[in-house]
Design an enzyme around this catalytic site. Sequence first.
Site, PDB file in Angstrom:
ATOM      1  N   PRO A   7       0.846  -1.201   0.000  1.00 23.31           N
ATOM      2  CG  PRO A   7      -0.744  -1.586   1.645  1.00 23.31           C
ATOM      3  CD  PRO A   7       0.599  -2.056   1.165  1.00 23.31           C
ATOM      4  CG  PHE A   8       3.108   4.252  -2.717  1.00 20.74           C
ATOM      5  CD1 PHE A   8       4.430   3.844  -2.601  1.00 20.74           C
ATOM      6  CD2 PHE A   8       2.848   5.566  -3.093  1.00 20.74           C
ATOM      7  CE1 PHE A   8       5.477   4.735  -2.841  1.00 20.74           C
ATOM      8  CE2 PHE A   8       3.889   6.463  -3.333  1.00 20.74           C
ATOM      9  CZ  PHE A   8       5.210   6.046  -3.216  1.00 20.74           C
TER      10      PHE A   8
ATOM     11  CB  ILE B 211      -6.516   2.226   6.340  1.00 19.86           C
ATOM     12  CG1 ILE B 211      -5.970   1.399   7.513  1.00 19.86           C
ATOM     13  CG2 ILE B 211      -7.498   3.292   6.816  1.00 19.86           C
ATOM     14  CD1 ILE B 211      -5.033   2.154   8.427  1.00 19.86           C
TER      15      ILE B 211
ATOM     16  CB  ALA C 173       1.795  -6.007   7.705  1.00 15.97           C
TER      17      ALA C 173
ATOM     18  N   GLY D 229       1.754   8.569   0.526  1.00 20.01           N
ATOM     19  CA  GLY D 229       2.622   9.657   0.096  1.00 20.01           C
ATOM     20  C   GLY D 229       4.039   9.206  -0.203  1.00 20.01           C
TER      21      GLY D 229
ATOM     22  CE1 TYR E 110      11.767  12.910  14.101  1.00 23.06           C
ATOM     23  CE2 TYR E 110      13.622  14.412  13.914  1.00 23.06           C
ATOM     24  CZ  TYR E 110      12.647  13.631  13.319  1.00 23.06           C
ATOM     25  OH  TYR E 110      12.551  13.568  11.946  1.00 23.06           O
TER      26      TYR E 110
ATOM     27  CB  SER F 282       7.954   4.706   4.662  1.00 21.51           C
ATOM     28  OG  SER F 282       8.689   3.896   5.572  1.00 21.51           O
TER      29      SER F 282
ATOM     30  N   GLY G 184      -3.820  -5.180   6.088  1.00 18.83           N
ATOM     31  CA  GLY G 184      -4.885  -4.765   5.190  1.00 18.83           C
ATOM     32  C   GLY G 184      -4.615  -3.353   4.720  1.00 18.83           C
TER      33      GLY G 184
ATOM     34  CD  GLU H  39       4.813   0.135  10.253  1.00 17.15           C
ATOM     35  OE1 GLU H  39       5.641  -0.413   9.510  1.00 17.15           O
ATOM     36  OE2 GLU H  39       5.108   0.684  11.330  1.00 17.15           O
TER      37      GLU H  39
END
Lengths: 530, 530
Positions: free
Chosen positions: A122-123, A264, A260, A125, A446, A128, A262, A258
Site C-alpha cells: 500500500p502506497f 485502510i 501488513a 505519500g 527525536y 516512509s 490490510g 503498516e
Amino acid sequence: MLWSGWGDPARAEPLPEAVVGLLRDLLGVRPAGAPPVALAEVRVPPCRLDPADLDALAATAPVRTDAESRVRHTRGRSTSDLLRIRAGDASDAPDAVVLPGTHDEVLAVLRACAARGVAVVPFGGGTSVVGGLAPRGGASGGSGAFVALDLRRMNALLALDGTSRTAVLQPGLRAPDAEALLAARGYTLGHFPQSYEWATVGGFAAARSSGQASAGYGRFDDMVVALTAATPEGTLDLGRAPRSAAGPDLRQLVLGSEGAFGVITSVTVRIHPVPEERSYEGWRFASFDEGAAALRHLAQDGPLPAVLRLGDEAETMVGLADPARLGAPGGAGCLAVLGFEGTAADVAARRGRAARVLARAGGEPLGAAPGERWERGRFDAPYLRDALLDAGAFAETLETATFWSGLPGLYGAVRRALTDSLAGAGTPPLVMCHISHVYPSGASLYFTVVSAQGDDPVAHWARAKGAACEAILAAGGTISHHHGVGTDHRDWYAREAGPLGAALLRAVKERLDPAGVLNPGVLVPPAAGE
Amino acid sequence: MLWSGWGDPARAEPLPEAVVGLLRDLLGVRPAGAPPVALAEVRVPPCRLDPADLDALAATAPVRTDAESRVRHTRGRSTSDLLRIRAGDASDAPDAVVLPGTHDEVLAVLRACAARGVAVVPFGGGTSVVGGLAPRGGASGGSGAFVALDLRRMNALLALDGTSRTAVLQPGLRAPDAEALLAARGYTLGHFPQSYEWATVGGFAAARSSGQASAGYGRFDDMVVALTAATPEGTLDLGRAPRSAAGPDLRQLVLGSEGAFGVITSVTVRIHPVPEERSYEGWRFASFDEGAAALRHLAQDGPLPAVLRLGDEAETMVGLADPARLGAPGGAGCLAVLGFEGTAADVAARRGRAARVLARAGGEPLGAAPGERWERGRFDAPYLRDALLDAGAFAETLETATFWSGLPGLYGAVRRALTDSLAGAGTPPLVMCHISHVYPSGASLYFTVVSAQGDDPVAHWARAKGAACEAILAAGGTISHHHGVGTDHRDWYAREAGPLGAALLRAVKERLDPAGVLNPGVLVPPAAGE
C-alpha cells in the site's frame, strides 16, 4: 514530489557557502563525487509480472508499468533510500503500480494478488523513513513480484458531522488537501507532521503518525474514532462510539499495521474548528534536563500548549530549521517552542498560565521571534537534507519514547551509541535531539545526525542505527514513537513485543492475509527459523 | 461482600414505606413471595474435578472446594445473577477456587488447567453484570469443570514512580485498597465506578471500566500505560512508553479481553496528586436534549470537570440515589452534576468558565446541594437494588455509547425497546437514563429500569435486554460502553465486530489459549456452526 529527494524541486536551495565551510571544518564534509543521476538513467529491473498477472490486475483497477511510475514508487524517503535512488539504484522498484478508486476495487486488487502470489505494498505519500515500502522477498511461494497499491484516487472528504466533530476521509488524501477541504467548512485536523506536505491520511493511520501540534490535537491514532480496512479475507468496519468496553479495541490492531494486515480505505477522525488565533513563542532553559522538567510540569498539570518542543544544547546551537544560523554564537542553553491555538481569550489565558509555570521552572522568555521562526521553517528540514546530501554531508533522524523517569538515561545512551559508531567509522557526527511529543507519563526523543558521508554512508548508517536501536531497547525505550516499524525496525520490534507478542502479530496476519501478500517482511516479525 | 447481594450487609437498608407505596401504585410492585434462602441452603452441584485434577491444581497454588467458597464465586452481580442465587441456585458454581499469589503461580495454574482440560475463570471482585463469570460449556473436550482463579492474594502496590506519575499495581487490589496505598504516598488513581467498593484493578483493566470521574481522570483503559498478562502459552509484557508507533497497540488487545485471552497480573497506571479541593454542584436544564448539548460544549471546547453527568427527565424526577425523594414533586427538567477537582485556584477558574458555558446553553445553577447529595450517594445504587429486590421490584441497568449526532436516536430507541418489551410482559417499567461519560465526539447512555418482578423476572428481563441490544445495534451504538461483553452481550458483540473482526478475536484466542480453557463462552464469538 521530487523522485530523488523531498517535495517541490522549485523549493530546493543549495546551502549557503558559510554553512558548507562550517560542515567542512567541523565534520570533515567533502563535496560529493557525483550529483544525482537523471531520471532516465535510473536502473529499473525487468517487470516480473507475466501477462496473465497484468490482465488479472487490469481487471480490478488501472495499472501502470512505465519506468517513471515504478521509480516514483521505489522505497521511501529515508536518507539511505535517497542515497540509493540518487545513485540510480531502483532495484526495489515495484513491478507495477495499481490505482484502485474504491474500497471494492481495493478488495478486488487484494484478492487478485492473493490468488496469484503477487505481493502488495500500500502506497500513500511514499514518505516512509523506515523501509515500510520495500518488502523483503515477495509473497511466500511467489515470484518475488510486487505491486504498489497507490491510493491517490481515493482522496475525498466523504462526510462531515459538525455535531460530533468528526469527518470521514479517504486514505489517499494528502494532508494539505485534507486541511483545505476541512478549512472550507471551518475545520482543521490539527495534524502537522514534518511529512505534512506529501504524506496521506491513510499513511498517518497505518503508521501511527504524530504531528507537531500533538500536545493540542493528539496523535493521529488518537484522532481516529472509526475506520474501514480491506483485507484479502474481507472487510473490517470498526468503531461505533468514541470509546467502548465491547472487547479489545480492534481499531488499535489496524492502526499501526503498516499495510501488513490490510489497506485502510477510510478513517473517521476528530476535527476541530479552525482556531481563531495561533501564537508561537520561545523560551530558553539552562539545560536540557531543566527544560524537560518544565515540559513535564505542563504535560502533567497543564496548561498544555498545542505545540510544545524543546531542543537540546546541540540542536539549539545549530538552529537546524534555519541553516543561515548554523553555528551562530550565543546559542547557550536550550530553546523551547510553545504554540497556543484557540480563541483569542483562551490563548491569552493559557499563555499567561504557562508562562508562570515555565518561569518557576527556570525558563527565560524569548518572545515571539523564535516561535515564529520555528513555525516558518517547520516543514523545511527535509529540503535541507537534500541540500546537505548535495553538499556531501549525511543527515538522518531517528526517534523513540519512554516514561519521564527513564528519559535522561535513554537520551544519553542513544547519543553515545550514535556518536561512537559514526566516529568509529571515521565520520564523527553532530548529534542533536529534541522533545516534541509529551504525555503525562513520558515523552518522545527525536535525534538528528549530521556527518560527512564517508566512503559508504548507507553501510555506516546501518551500523550506527543498529547501535542506536540496541541502546533504545537496553534503556527501556520503544523502537519508534512515530516513524513506525517498516523493515528497518522489525528485528528490534520483535524483541520489544516479546516472543508471544510477535506470535500474536503473526496469528493476526495469518488470519487476514493467509497468502502473505501484504507488505511481506514489513512489521510482522518472522517465526524462529523463517 | 454479601453472597446474595451487594457489599456490606451492615449497610443494607429496607426501602422507606412511602417508596414501597409508590412502587405499588406506579408500577404494580407486590411484595416478593420469599426472602433469599440461607447460605447453607444454596444448592451447589457436585465437584467435577477428580483427585488427580485437584492434586495438579494444589501443586500450583492453594485450592478451596468448600461450598461457601464456591457459592461466593458463583456468577456475578447482575440482577438475574442475584435473583438466581437468592433462590438458592448455584448451578453455575465453580468446581474449585484457586488462589495463586504470583505471576508464575498464575502461569502454572493456567498450564495445569490447559493440560487437564479444566476451564479457568479469572475472578477479581466478582462484580460483573454481563455474565463474565459464568462460562458456557467448559473447555473444549473437557468435563465442563472450571475453577475460579481468585486474584485476591495479588494485592500489592509494587512500585510508584513520582516523576512519571505511574504506579505498578497487582490485579487483585480492590479499588479502595489501591486508593489507600496511593493516598499514603499522596496520589490517587481517580477511578470511581459504581462498583468501586468491591471491584479490583485487574477487573477494571480486563473489562475496560469507566469511573464517575472519567471526564477528569480518563477511563481505566486510558490510565494503563503498561501491563503483564499470563496466558497458557506464556507471558505478555507490553508497554515501554506512554504511546508508540511500534506496530499495533497490543495493550489494547489485552484490555477488554475479559479473561478470555489471559490473566492480567500487573498494570502500570497513571496516577495523580490527591486533589487539594473537590467541589460538586448541580445545574438544571429544561430538557435532556438541552442538557446534552451543554455537556457536548464542555466536552468539545472545555473546561471539562472531573465529574460530568446529566439525568434525563425520569431519572431527575426519581432522584435514584436518594430513595427518600422518590416521586417528590418539583422535579421538572434535567439535573446535571459537575465535579471539579484540583488545586483551589484551578477549581475556581474552571468552575467559573464552566458556569459561563452552561448558562449560555440554557442551564440554571442549583448550587452545591445537589452535587453534594450525588457525591454522598454515589455508591449507593447497588444497595438500593437489594432493597428493591427485597420489596418485590425488579431493577437493572444497561449502557451504551455513540457519537453525539446519533445520541438522541439511540436514546429513544433503547427507551422504547425496554418499555415495550416489559409492558408487553405485564410489568410496565420506569425507564431512566443518564449521560455520565463524555468525549469530544460522543457520549455514553446509562439506563436504569425498575418494574414489578412479575412471574418470571429473569426471563422477562432477558427478552427486554435482548430488545434493547437489538435497538442499540440498529441505532449505531456500541453494545457496551463500560460493562463489557461477558456471555450476555456476546452475540451482539459478534455483530458489532463483524464476521472478520470476530474471526480475528478467535485467531488471537487460539494463539494464546489453544486448549480453550480461559473463560469459555465469554467475549469471543464462536465460529459459524460451533
